[in-house]
Design an enzyme around this catalytic site. Structure first.
Site, PDB file in Angstrom:
ATOM      1  N   THR A   1      -2.302  -0.146  12.029  1.00  0.00           N
ATOM      2  CA  THR A   1      -1.185   0.024  11.481  1.00  0.00           C
ATOM      3  C   THR A   1       0.198   0.172  12.170  1.00  0.00           C
ATOM      4  OG1 THR A   1      -2.126   2.052  10.289  1.00  0.00           O
ATOM      5  CG2 THR A   1       0.212   2.045  10.182  1.00  0.00           C
TER       6      THR A   1
ATOM      7  N   VAL B   1      -5.845   7.317  -0.022  1.00  0.00           N
ATOM      8  CA  VAL B   1      -4.528   6.825   0.401  1.00  0.00           C
ATOM      9  C   VAL B   1      -4.114   7.724   1.791  1.00  0.00           C
ATOM     10  CG1 VAL B   1      -2.182   6.772  -0.193  1.00  0.00           C
ATOM     11  CG2 VAL B   1      -3.610   6.273  -1.925  1.00  0.00           C
ATOM     12  N   GLY B   2      -3.964   7.100   2.469  1.00  0.00           N
ATOM     13  CA  GLY B   2      -3.406   7.480   3.987  1.00  0.00           C
ATOM     14  C   GLY B   2      -2.072   8.236   4.005  1.00  0.00           C
TER      15      GLY B   2
ATOM     16  N   GLY C   1      -4.562   9.278   8.825  1.00  0.00           N
ATOM     17  CA  GLY C   1      -3.700   9.737   8.102  1.00  0.00           C
ATOM     18  C   GLY C   1      -3.611  11.163   7.474  1.00  0.00           C
TER      19      GLY C   1
HETATM   20  C1  SD4 Z   1      -4.034   5.577   7.550  1.00  0.00           C
HETATM   21  N1  SD4 Z   1      -2.599   5.865   9.160  1.00  0.00           N
HETATM   22  O1  SD4 Z   1      -4.174   5.043   6.521  1.00  0.00           O
HETATM   23  C2  SD4 Z   1      -3.313   5.002   8.699  1.00  0.00           C
HETATM   24  C3  SD4 Z   1      -4.275   4.003   9.311  1.00  0.00           C
HETATM   25  C4  SD4 Z   1      -3.833   3.954  10.795  1.00  0.00           C
HETATM   26  O2  SD4 Z   1      -4.933   4.028  12.791  1.00  0.00           O
HETATM   27  O3  SD4 Z   1      -3.019   4.019  11.258  1.00  0.00           O
HETATM   28  N2  SD4 Z   1      -5.038   3.854  11.749  1.00  0.00           N
HETATM   29  O4  SD4 Z   1      -4.522   6.734   7.667  1.00  0.00           O
END
Ligand code: SD4
Length: 340
Positions: free
Chosen positions: A195, A224-225, A249
């Protein structure tokens, strides 16, 4: 461009700072980044370095922090092909690629999209939500319909590599996010990062941030994150500073984590201390779980000071300003190794 290894070596030679004193964090030396005289942009992971460049071109020319973070995030969404952002992202467990993104200005305006399918540049759709609607968050089909109405092209974004990886994953169908998976090489995917969370301060001292992702690979359909959730994956307030997150997330949502980091800075904490306290909360809330998943925070205050902290070692963040455009720094971490 200086490689990460070269840069870290230079840092060590320079006493662990960008010409500034270093301070000890829990597990590693982490430099204090001084207040910026002017613009600065920071972002998550190795690919933050080139993403920062795209943002820096805007800031250097006197553009707004908001325009800068949109350009930086757009670069990540299409400028590189990796498994976790934009058009080369890995799909959910049903083989569908869904994108999440948010954007926020220092005056509190914000927009986001979640579970967006077949539309490139979710960060720009998020900005349109912010600027063209009375809403903050659009999801799924409605987000796609809005994007098309706004002139975005509907197109398949799933790459053959992503389909192949999904076919491979289906052999075990195990959902087990790996710590720092973004920094390990996956066959057929030499640039596997994560991300993009990006924060910027412009020449007028205004802050903005953006966060864009395809979320956790092999997630449940509809998951959804934190990235499109304002206050979880991103929060910006010109009065104080800004924060963003990367990692699993669900932990950021549970802790309203980016908002928490900004509020801790409001109480007088440095960006790094605020990130560290937020990480400590994650640990206190779920001590066992936190041993085997990664959570990372990155923050900047209104003076341009930058800090970061993670659960596990390996989180790197990129800093770019008039002095230095390709700095890549290691964050401190609570745990000594890469987890259980
Ligand atoms: C999520 N935070 O969808 C995002 C993905 C991410 O390391 O950052 N992964 O949870």
């Amino acid at each position: 461009m200086t490689t990460r290894r070269e840069f870290l070596q230079q840092m060590a030679l320079a006493g662990g700072a960008l010409a500034l004193p270093g301070i000890a964090s829990a597990t590693s030396k982490q430099p204090v980044i001084a207040a910026a005289n002017g613009a600065r942009v920071v972002s998550t992971w190795d690919f933050g370095v080139p993403a920062n460049q795209a943002a820096w071109n805007v800031l250097r020319a006197g553009g707004t922090a908001l325009d800068a973070v949109e350009q930086g995030a757009r670069w990540a969404e299409t400028g590189l092909c990796n498994s976790t952002v934009g058009h080369c992202g890995y799909p959910d467990r049903d083989g569908v690629l869904t994108l999440d993104a948010s954007i926020m200005d220092g005056d509190g305006r914000c927009g986001a999209v979640a579970a967006l399918e077949d539309i490139d540049h979710p960060v720009s759709v998020a900005r349109r939500v912010m600027e063209q609607t009375p809403h903050v968050l659009l999801v799924g089909q409605g987000a796609q319909q809005f994007a098309v109405e706004q002139g975005f092209e509907k197109q398949s974004l799933l790459t053959p590599e992503a389909v192949q990886a999904w076919e491979e994953w289906k052999k075990t169908s195990r959902y087990q996010p790996q710590i720092n998976a973004e920094r390990r090489l996956i066959p057929g995917n030499s640039q596997n990062h994560d991300t993009l969370g990006m924060l910027a301060i412009d020449q007028r001292g205004n802050l903005a941030g953006a966060c864009t992702t395809s979320g956790m690979a092999w997630k449940l359909r509809g998951r959804v994150g934190d990235s499109p959730i304002v206050g979880a994956g991103l929060y910006v307030d010109n009065e104080v500073g800004a924060a963003t997150a990367s990692g699993v997330g669900e932990e950021m949502i549970r802790n309203a984590a980016s908002f928490l980091v900004v509020e801790l800075m409001r109480q007088g904490r440095s960006p790094m201390d605020a990130c560290r306290e937020a990480i400590d909360r994650v640990v206190r809330k779920r001590p066992e779980a936190s041993k085997s998943l990664q959570v990372c925070f990155l923050a900047i205050n209104r003076h341009g000071e930058v800090g970061a902290f993670a659960l596990h070692p390996g989180f790197v963040y990129a800093v770019c300003d008039a002095q230095r455009q390709d700095a890549l720094l290691d964050s401190g971490a609570v745990y000594p190794g890469e987890g259980a």
